[in-house]
Enzyme design. Structure first.
Site, short mmCIF file in Angstrom:
data_model
loop_
_atom_site.label_atom_id
_atom_site.label_comp_id
_atom_site.label_asym_id
_atom_site.label_seq_id
_atom_site.Cartn_x
_atom_site.Cartn_y
_atom_site.Cartn_z
CD GLU A 1 -2.77 2.71 -3.54
OE1 GLU A 1 -3.09 3.91 -3.48
OE2 GLU A 1 -3.33 1.81 -2.86
CG HIS A 2 -0.08 6.25 -0.44
ND1 HIS A 2 -0.52 7.34 0.26
CD2 HIS A 2 -1.06 5.32 -0.32
CE1 HIS A 2 -1.72 7.08 0.79
NE2 HIS A 2 -2.05 5.85 0.46
CD GLU B 1 -4.94 5.29 3.17
OE1 GLU B 1 -3.82 5.64 2.73
OE2 GLU B 1 -5.70 4.53 2.53
CG HIS C 1 -1.69 1.23 1.43
ND1 HIS C 1 -1.42 2.09 2.47
CD2 HIS C 1 -2.69 1.81 0.72
CE1 HIS C 1 -2.23 3.13 2.40
NE2 HIS C 1 -3.02 2.98 1.36
#
Lengths: 452, 455
Positions: free
Chosen positions: A69-70, A146, A66
């Site tokens: 992904e950022h 997040e 993840h």
């Protein structure tokens, strides 16, 4: 009888439609390109699906899929930080990305004239990503925010995270997709780069283009933009699994909330062979019979008739790289407990195991499935999603019509059989939310309001 | 012959521009309802929506929550159909009923296959729900209990706590600022629902939107079928004016969450406001434009202080809120708050650059086809155009109106509309340093949501 005929007619019509206008080609470097032509509106979506998700992570660096992904928005040699989003925006596009246990995907939605631009950008970051420390150090903070927002401060997500960590003690589904906070805190740019270099390669990806395009033109553009990216030797994927659970597991999560909440999760199979398997289809039907509409069994019994719960739900997803779970959840009514809800759910499950489901109930779920196949064609994005997910999770887009046919052929006996098999206490994990007051003042009890 | 020529003309029109917009047909049904229809046979399905000026903004003092409960019970029992019949019959034909409920609008939506048997059955159910609701008392009692429980739950969750305090700070005693309390729900009687329904669900104020695989003749019959037997209804479809200028306020409400939830804003604009386009385009630059907005750039991209930060106008019948929001860990709540304030102040004081405006227009105009690329999205536009009586050419004119916006108009409109010194600010989950000195809120019920966290 009449209804049955209509459904069969629809089925035939839709099965042929579902396969029509889908084209595929695999480039020399292993990138599989799938095109779904849909000319209803002058728009398209590009999605790149990498077949690596959080289940491919190692202990200590959970969440790296993840985080990467950022970081994919943080620039390449050709397209400096911030420019990717600016260029897509200036082209009238919308873009984002998402990471799951099983895969990581990136998408742009644009006017049909912008495909080359989208491909140029997406192919560039498939192999030219820069991993600047400075950008990483900022972005990792965003990811922590997040996590706080999605999980730490959300009692139900927190509970789901703990439930997964309990139900899966060996399989990597044990770890949350976003990663444990300590792993995020300790993550380095090198971890993210390592992940990128390991998994981001044309031979570990599927490119899906859907919308107002011509397949032949898409293939030519894909060759031009993606064709030159070298294939990479992928890390060996070791088989992972979950040994049979040896008895019921119960956990309690305390968090600031008002209402208790219950999740019951049974281990369940997922689809491996679309043609031969039958249990995942029967489980989809079971979920529909229990919770497919507001007069389906659980809502009718628990919320409407007995008024034990204020909400109930059922979840099951047959498509996944890893093992599945058949999940039931509920929130007790005021004056009722999670124990009451659990008992009421168990009673419904026992009834179903004992007496099976009626033809009407089964037909009702099938009618919804068939109508859903028509409705999904209203969304180009969703059609691309479905293709990408199938391809990333060990199945093929060609299985989509097979699944539809198999769902229609599920029998009441199969639903009862599969229920009998998976509704087994030894395979059950129960999580309950024990709501905590926001302050240290005593909790009120009973039905009176504490606001006024 | 005539039809043939017409379709060729349409074909040519569609081919000549990439921005072909749907052809909206509009008429008034015999019932009095206004109808908006787009005929499209691309998919064998029909989408319908029927809306009324019957949202929560039509609640009256002392009877808050009645609008929502009336709406919520439309599909929970009607003449000749129990709630289970309704749900079962819809499921049997694969139809889906949905809802749209906000401060202005109460509307039911329906999606069904367009084959005659399914379509007729689905429309019959929708017609029943709209025209013959029974509001059974036993179900009302059950729904009251459910709603009360969910209200109590939301009173513990930072997002809801912030929303409630913010609405009150921005709208004061105006219905847009009301949030239902458990005591309001307890008071609701069946007769309240009957009365509200008869006053507000009238054909003369109904808007019917239809999109999909039916002909004009069928659409006319359907619109009439859905609205012929609605109540007479004499309620005023207008909502009282909103006080545009508010006193600045700041509420700090303790909460044990790890993040502070921050909301900031003021009454914004109404749907028919002439500043709509300058403010819409301007806001794209400020905080509406996803990853490329100023707020996103300052708060997230440059400093990593939040996952999400945004601003938007909610244009309503009366001016809805202009709102900025973000979540950030408590320790840096004050820092991000002042950063957001600075960003807004600079935006209002200095306006936007030509380059920013160009980028905004490129996105909004270039992305226009994405706004109307599905039946669902077109249905939503039909509903909005009908409900707010926007011009039938709204979609045709959209890109030209965006194109015409100038930097000066944006600067001017924001300066007139947004006073950075007169904003309502709400922070739920206060930084530890001032956890003890948290100021009491201006609004009564809020303080009970929590106190003295983080000890």
């Amino acid at each position: 009888m009449r209804i049955r005929l209509i459904v069969i007619a629809l089925l035939l019509q839709i099965s042929s439609v579902a396969q029509a206008d889908v084209y595929e080609k695999t480039l020399g470097n292993g990138l599989k390109v799938i095109v779904k032509e849909d000319h209803r509106a002058p728009v398209l979506v590009q999605q790149v699906w990498y077949h690596a998700g959080s289940m491919d992570e190692k202990t200590g660096t959970t969440g790296v899929a993840h985080v990467l992904e950022h970081m994919m928005f943080k620039g390449t040699r050709k397209v400096p930080v911030g420019q990717f989003s600016k260029i897509i925006a200036a082209a009238g596009g919308r873009e984002n990305a998402f990471t799951s246990y099983d895969h990581t995907a990136y998408f742009q939605q644009l006017h049909r004239s912008k495909l080359a631009l989208a491909m140029e950008l997406e192919s560039d970051r498939m192999h030219n990503l820069q991993m600047a420390e400075k950008e990483f150090n900022k972005e990792i903070k965003v990811v922590m925010e997040e996590r706080r927002w999605r999980t730490d401060d959300d009692p139900h997500s927190l509970m789901y995270e703990k439930l997964m960590a309990t139900a899966f003690s060996e399989h990597p589904y044990h770890h949350p997709v976003i990663g444990w906070m300590i792993d995020i805190q300790n993550m380095t740019a090198a971890d993210a780069l390592n992940w990128y270099k390991s998994w981001y390669a044309p031979n570990n990806a599927t490119l899906v283009i859907a919308g107002d395009v011509k397949a032949s033109e898409v293939f030519a553009l894909a060759q031009r933009y993606y064709g030159g990216i070298p294939a990479v030797k992928l890390p060996q994927r070791k088989a992972v699994g979950e040994a049979t659970q040896l008895g019921i597991q119960r956990i309690v999560v305390k968090a600031p909330a008002e209402l208790p909440y219950l999740i019951m999760a049974y281990h369940a199979p997922t689809l491996r062979d679309a043609e031969k398997d039958w249990k995942p289809y029967a489980l989809e039907m079971l979920a529909g019979v229990l919770d497919g509409n507001s007069s389906a069994r659980l809502n009718k019994a628990l919320v409407r008739d007995q008024q034990v719960a204020m909400d109930v739900g059922t979840g099951y997803d047959s498509v996944a790289r890893g093992p599945g779970m058949f999940v039931l959840e509920g929130t007790p009514r005021e004056g009722k407990t999670v124990g009451d809800v659990e008992n009421a759910i168990r009673e419904q499950l026992a009834l179903l195991v004992r007496d099976g489901v009626s033809a009407d109930e089964l037909q009702r779920v099938k009618a919804q499935v068939m109508a859903g196949e028509v409705y999904k064609r209203d969304s180009v994005f969703y059609q691309a999603m479905q293709i990408g997910q199938m391809e990333s999770d060990g199945l093929s887009y060609k299985d989509i019509p097979v699944m539809l046919r198999k769902l229609q052929s599920v029998t009441a006996q199969q639903v009862q059989d599969v229920a009998r098999e998976i509704i087994n206490d030894d395979q059950l994990t129960v999580a309950t939310l024990d709501p905590q007051p926001l302050s240290d003042k005593p909790r009120h009890t009973g039905g009176a309001s504490h606001v006024h | 012959m005539f039809t043939r020529l017409l379709s060729i003309a349409i074909l040519l029109g569609a081919a000549s521009t990439a921005l072909a917009t749907p052809q909206i047909q509009h008429w008034q049904a015999a019932s009095g309802a206004r109808v908006y229809f787009v005929e499209d046979h691309g998919l064998p399905m029909l989408d319908a929506a029927v809306s009324f000026p019957a949202g929560s903004g039509f609640d009256v003092a002392g009877k808050v929550g009645v609008a929502n409960m009336t709406f919520g019970m439309l599909d929970l029992g009607s003449q000749g159909m129990s709630e289970d019949d309704i749900a079962r019959k819809l499921a049997d034909i694969g139809a889906q009923m949905g809802d749209q409920f906000d401060p202005d609008r109460a509307g039911l939506t329906l999606r069904t296959l367009s084959s005659a048997a399914e379509r007729d059955a689905a429309l019959d159910i929708l017609a029943h729900c709209l025209q013959q609701p029974l509001f059974p008392d036993a179900i009302l009692q059950r729904e009251k209990a459910r709603l009360i429980a969910s209200l109590k739950e939301s009173e513990t969750q930072p997002e809801s706590i912030a929303d409630k305090a913010f609405a009150k700070a921005v709208f004061g005693v105006h219905p847009y600022g009301w949030r239902t309390e458990t005591a309001d729900i307890e008071k609701i009687q069946r007769v309240d629902l009957e009365n509200f329904y008869h006053a507000h669900y009238s054909a003369k104020h109904a808007v019917v939107a239809l999109m999909g695989d039916i002909t004009r003749v069928q659409a006319e019959a359907i619109a009439q079928q859905l609205t012929a037997n609605l109540p007479e209804g004499d309620a005023d479809p207008r909502i009282a004016p909103v006080m545009i200028r508010i006193e600045p306020s700041e509420q700090r409400i303790p909460h044990p969450a790890s993040q502070s939830h921050i909301l900031m804003g003021t009454p914004g604009i109404a749907r028919n406001d002439e500043d709509y386009f300058p403010l819409y385009v301007g806001n794209y630059i400020l905080g509406g434009g996803g990853f490329v907005s100023r707020l996103m750039n300052e708060v997230r991209e440059k400093r990593g202080m939040a996952y999400s930060v945004y601003s938007y106008f909610i244009p309503m019948q009366q001016p809805g809120a202009f709102q900025i929001g973000l979540q950030t860990k408590k320790e840096q709540a004050d820092e991000s708050l002042s950063l957001v304030r600075q960003t807004l102040r600079a935006f209002v004081d200095k306006g936007v650059s030509e380059k920013e405006l160009r980028a905004a227009k490129q996105n909004i105009i270039g992305g226009f086809p994405l706004r109307i690329d599905s039946n669902k999205k077109i249905l939503d536009y039909l509903s909005v155009i009908g409900f707010y009586e926007l011009p039938l050419t709204y979609l045709d004119d959209f890109t030209a109106k965006v194109e015409k916006v100038t930097t000066k108009q944006i600067h001017d409109a924001f300066k007139r509309r947004i006073d950075p010194d007169a904003l309502a600010t709400v922070i739920v989950g206060v930084p530890k340093a001032d956890g003890q000195s948290a100021t009491g809120s201006r609004s009564g019920g809020i303080g009970t949501a929590g106190s003295g966290e983080g000890k």
